[in-house]
Structure formats: C-alpha cells, structure tokens
Design an enzyme around this catalytic site. Structure first.
Site, PDB file in Angstrom:
ATOM      1  N   LYS A 128       0.730  -1.216   0.076  1.00 55.94           N
ATOM      2  CA  LYS A 128      -0.001   0.058  -0.094  1.00 55.94           C
ATOM      3  C   LYS A 128       0.952   1.252  -0.131  1.00 55.94           C
ATOM      4  CE  LYS A 128      -3.604   2.016   3.080  1.00 55.94           C
ATOM      5  NZ  LYS A 128      -4.584   1.958   4.188  1.00 55.94           N
ATOM      6  N   SER A 182      -9.291   1.392   3.489  1.00 55.00           N
ATOM      7  CA  SER A 182      -8.622   2.235   2.340  1.00 55.00           C
ATOM      8  C   SER A 182      -7.358   1.494   1.827  1.00 55.00           C
ATOM      9  CB  SER A 182      -7.868   3.448   3.258  1.00 55.00           C
ATOM     10  OG  SER A 182      -6.782   3.014   4.089  1.00 55.00           O
ATOM     11  N   GLY A 233      -8.635   1.128  10.819  1.00 48.75           N
ATOM     12  CA  GLY A 233     -10.068   1.273  11.256  1.00 48.75           C
ATOM     13  C   GLY A 233     -10.910   0.062  10.348  1.00 48.75           C
ATOM     14  N   SER A 251      -8.999  -1.015   7.743  1.00 48.69           N
ATOM     15  CA  SER A 251      -8.606  -0.986   6.219  1.00 48.69           C
ATOM     16  C   SER A 251      -8.040  -1.918   5.531  1.00 48.69           C
ATOM     17  CB  SER A 251      -7.857   0.307   6.290  1.00 48.69           C
ATOM     18  OG  SER A 251      -8.351   1.516   6.625  1.00 48.69           O
TER      19      SER A 251
END
Length: 580
Positions: free
Chosen positions: A212, A288, A310, A312
């Site tokens: 990421k 995300s 959270g 992601s």
C-alpha cells in the site's frame, strides 16, 4: 453553549457492574448516521465551509452533537483510567501445539519455520468452483520456479502487461499509484538467476508482492494517496516490513492505490482513480487498502501489504472476497509507515489463502525496530498445524444485536455458516481450559481446515456459540473516530499498563470464548457514483456500515481476520470475521 450540551452527558456504570450475559439489559445503540452521500460540487462547498474560520467551529460542534459525540464521549463521566496504547500483558502459552519463535531468527528462517508448521501441500483444499480462474499461492509459484515451468522474470513481465491492460482499457481498475518496470524486472532477473543456480533464499523468492502507498518502499515516493505528501516527507529507505520481504527474496511490484490519506472506506481516489472491485467493476472495492485488496482478488499477486487503522485491511478484503489479517498491536514493526495513527494502525496482510497470510506474517513479524513501546509487546508463537485431527474446545462468542446489524443477505449467509460450524461438528462436551490469544487461536481456527481461496470449507473445530452482550459498541466507534482525528496532536502518557473499560469488556468475554465472531461488514460493495471518480466523495452512512464490526481490532489492538463465506444476491462477496 457548551454548558447546555454538557448537561446531557452520559454517566457510565463501573465495569464491574456491567452485565455481559446474553440476558443483559445493556442497550444496543445503532449508529446515528444522518449525513447524506455527497460528491462533486457539494464536496467543494462542504470543504469551503469547513475551512472557513467563521463557520467551521460552529458547524463541527453541531455535527458532533448530532452524532452523539458530545453526549457519549466529550462530556461523558466514567471511573476507569484511559488506555493510551493498546498493548497487552502477555503470558507464556502452556499449549503443546505451539512453537515459540526466537527473536534472533532471520525473516527467511521464520518463513521456513512457518512452512514446517503447515500440513503437506496435498492436504490443502483448492478452489474448484471456478476452473477457468484460480489464484496462485506462494507454494504454487515456488514449485513452478523450482521445476522450471516458469521463471520470476516471466511472471514480472506478465504482471506489468496485465496492469497496463487493466489501467488503459475500459476496465480502469486503478490497481496502482506507482510502478517502476525497470526496478521490477531487475528484481525478477536476480531471482531468476538464484533459481538457476539453486540458491533460492526462501519460499518467497520470486513471489510478487505489492505494498500500500502508505508504506515506504524504494524506489517509489510514499504519497499516502495524495498529490503532495511525498514532497513534504520524502521516502529515503524501505519500511521494516518491506526490508524483511526483500531479505526473503520477494519481488516488490509496486505501490497500490488507496483512499486519500486512508481517510475513507470506499477506495475512491480522485487523484489516482477509483479502485474498482474485480467482482463487479461498477462497484467499490472498499478502503483504504483498496489497491492491495483488488490486486490479490484479481490474481495478480498472491499477497499484498496494507495498513489497518479502522478495518482498512479487513474491509476491502471482505468486499473483494479475499483473506484480510490484522495482527495484534505491536507484532509487526511500524517503522517506515506514514505516522497517521500509530496507536490504531497495524501493518496487515491481504492474501488469497490463510496459509499465504501466515507465511508472510512470519516474514514481517518479530523484533520491533522502532520507537514503539516494547515493554508489553506479545511474544511470537507459531501454531503447529500439521495434525489433521480436529481441534477441541473452541468456542465462539456472538452478540446477536450486533451480529444482526447488517443487510439481510449478510445476516443469512453468516448465520448459515455458523449453523454449519456448530451443527456439522457438534461437540457435546465443554472444556474450559483452552484460551486462544494473539495470532495462534485464529490460525488454529483457519489455517489447516479453514477457507482456502475463498471457499467456505467447514472445519471440524467449533463446538457451539457462546452468547454474550458486548456493551457500548457505538461509543467505541465514536471514540475511535475521535482518536483518529486527534492523535497527531495528542500527548501520550506513559501509563501503558492501564486498561480502559472496553478492553476489560473484551478480555472478560475472551476468558469464556476463544474468538468473537461477527460479519466483517454491514453491507456488501455498493455502486460507484461517477462524480466521485473525479472529485472524491463524502459517504459517512455507507462508511459507518462498512466499519461497524472493525473498530475493536484497532481500538483495543486485538488480532482479527476475515474470510469469504458466501455472496449476496448480486454475486458480491460476504466476509465473516474472527476477533481474538
């Protein structure tokens, strides 16, 4: 005006007086979401209001009051001391089926130790429901390289071609923010030469892995999904987790797309494109860690790294039908990761199988080389999973009100899965001595008998569901949001051993059960609004539904994993989550 809202505060019971039994009178408060989904010009208007000196403070105060932040968090009264960092006072395991890993072992050595814990390859269940498409595992790549069927260089070229095709055709999935073909081919050529000489480093040698774009990985800038952050904070070295993967011979094939600053659950990025769900490119991938989930789901790579602050990692994994694992807080170094929310975020793993998540976890976990607190970090244990005997005495804790706070399709699918787990292998005798904590219990549950390549292969483990009440879930969600928003300014105390009330609730439940089980998300992937592709969007209602079951893992530092258990009526994946 503050005195008016302060008079409506909440006074919480002491933890010892809160009933956690299924007959508790504790009220389940559903998320009080009133914000509309906004995109395009409306987003610009909202941003202008929030950036104005006159309107911003007043609007934020009103919004926080509307969603009960003031009543439940800001002006609340409680006896318990705060928890500054979600570390746990770990004790040595007494179970025999564990292998304690030395902190002095190298990443390749830990990978080998993980392999020795797994069953023979012939016992691993493979996906046979879609013969035209199968995700390759780490062991698939390793066997093909050793046999000479393919080479790492061939794989690297195919990945680059596939990404180019998906990015510039009508698909426009937007997997990556950045790829450097020259660097990727150079890594692949070196790995190919190692195989030719018979000098492979580990089973990860030549295996393509993505990270990421919140994790430092040379030669790329770390953008955090923005257009400017890398100009302020240049990337000068690999993150610790990336260094460990390189030391095992893995090929880092680029920086995956993400929701801007990690502050959203849709995976729509106006700067680098909307990361589209491989199951249906008109729908969101979740965020995300959107690019990492879609790369694995589409079969481009067997494993990808994400960041879970959270949900992601687990959220996009569930929406894209892959495994998403968030380790216990402190088990993986955060060095070289953008410091957005260091008490909540953990480097997580997205993979096609639980085995692959376990192998990569072995590579990146271990001695923490950073300024994270180390006094209470958990020890590293690997579960011994070679035995094909069923594992006894495993109990799941389920809070019905929370579990059912999802769409009908998700509720039906997850209930059917639990029914199968409980009825098909109905144990009749309880033993209360087994306590699964940290990573071990989750891999005990999943790694040998669990879901492989997204197939819900029922494992003969689970005895029955322990019904419990988990209080103040909405309170914890709001507190988590407040923490994310304010952490960069907070001065953290040194009293790391003090536990807050929510940690005590969960620890009490996990004394009676091995895992807490929930759906992974409250909804499945929803359609992308095309205006959002250009301007981004503000979608608090869907975001709240997506993260509904995610917060405990981050707020309390608990390990959690999601696995695919079925599909909704539109064919979109549904995940089931286990929290340890």
């Amino acid at each position: 005006m503050g005195w008016f809202f302060e008079s409506q505060n909440t006074i919480y019971k002491p933890v010892k007086d809160v009933d956690l039994s299924p007959n508790s009178d504790e009220f389940y408060l559903r998320a009080n979401v009133k914000a509309p989904r906004m995109a395009g010009f409306l987003i610009k208007i909202l941003a202008w209001i929030l950036e104005s000196r006159f309107f911003a403070a007043m609007l934020l105060y009103i919004l926080k009051d509307e969603i009960l932040v003031h009543r439940l968090i800001s002006f609340a009264k409680l006896d318990e001391l705060p928890l500054f960092v979600p570390c746990h006072p770990w004790e040595d395991h007494k179970e025999k089926e564990l292998n304690s890993i030395s902190c002095d072992s190298s990443p390749p050595e830990r990978v080998q130790q993980a392999l020795e814990c797994l069953p023979p390859c012939s016992e691993i269940v493979q996906n046979t429901t879609s013969p035209s498409f199968r995700r390759w595992t780490i062991l698939d790549y390793s066997r093909a390289y050793i046999s000479g069927e393919i080479t790492p260089l061939m794989v690297a070229k195919r990945i680059l071609d596939s990404v180019h095709e998906s990015s510039y055709s009508s698909l426009q999935i937007s997997f990556f923010i950045n790829q450097n073909a020259e660097d990727i081919l150079k890594q692949a050529a070196k790995s190919t030469h190692r195989y030719e000489r018979g000098e492979l480093i580990s089973v990860l040698d030549g295996v393509p892995i993505t990270v990421k774009d919140e994790i430092d990985c040379l030669p790329y800038p770390t953008t955090g999904g923005t257009r400017s952050l890398h100009k302020i904070r240049p990337c000068v070295n690999d993150a610790c987790c990336v260094k460990r993967l390189r030391s095992c011979g893995a090929i880092l094939v680029g920086k995956t797309n993400m929701h801007e600053l990690g502050a959203g659950a849709s995976g729509i990025n106006p700067h680098y494109g909307a990361t589209r769900n491989p199951y249906d490119i008109s729908k969101v991938s979740g965020g995300s860690s959107s690019g990492s989930a879609t790369v694995v789901s589409a079969g481009l790579c067997p494993v990808a790294l994400g960041i879970d602050g959270g949900g992601s990692v687990r959220l996009p994994a569930a929406l894209c039908g892959v495994v998403g694992f968030k380790p216990t807080f402190g088990c993986v170094s955060h060095l070289g990761v953008l410091p957005f929310n260091w008490t909540l975020e953990m480097v997580g793993i997205l993979a096609g199988t639980v085995e692959d998540a376990f192998i990569v976890y072995a590579a990146i976990s271990g001695d923490i080389l950073s300024d994270q607190p180390t006094t209470l970090l958990p020890k590293l244990y690997f579960p011994l999973l070679k035995s094909t005997n069923s594992i006894p005495n495993v109990k799941m804790a389920k809070y019905g009100e929370w579990f059912n706070d999802c769409t009908d399709d998700i509720k039906k699918c997850c209930h059917q899965t639990l029914d199968q787990l409980c009825e098909c292998y109905g144990w009749e005798v309880f033993f209360n001595g087994y306590m699964s904590s940290n990573l071990t219990g989750l891999f005990y549950l999943l790694a040998v008998y669990g879901w492989h390549l997204g197939i819900s292969c029922i494992f003969p483990l689970l005895e029955k569901t322990v019904k419990v009440t988990i209080p103040e879930i909405e309170v914890m969600r709001l507190a988590h949001y407040v923490t994310i928003g304010s952490e960069c300014k907070a001065a953290l105390g040194a009293h790391l051993e003090k536990m807050n009330r929510h940690m005590q609730f969960y620890m009490s439940i996990l004394e009676r059960a091995d895992v807490i089980v929930t759906p992974t998300t409250g909804i499945t992937a929803y359609p992308i609004v095309e205006q959002s592709v250009v301007y981004g969007d503000f979608d608090y209602k869907n975001a709240a539904a997506l993260v509904r079951f995610q917060i405990a893992g981050n707020f309390l530092g608990l390990p959690a994993v999601t696995v695919l258990v079925g599909y909704d009526k539109f064919g979109m994946p549904i995940g089931l989550q286990f929290i340890g």
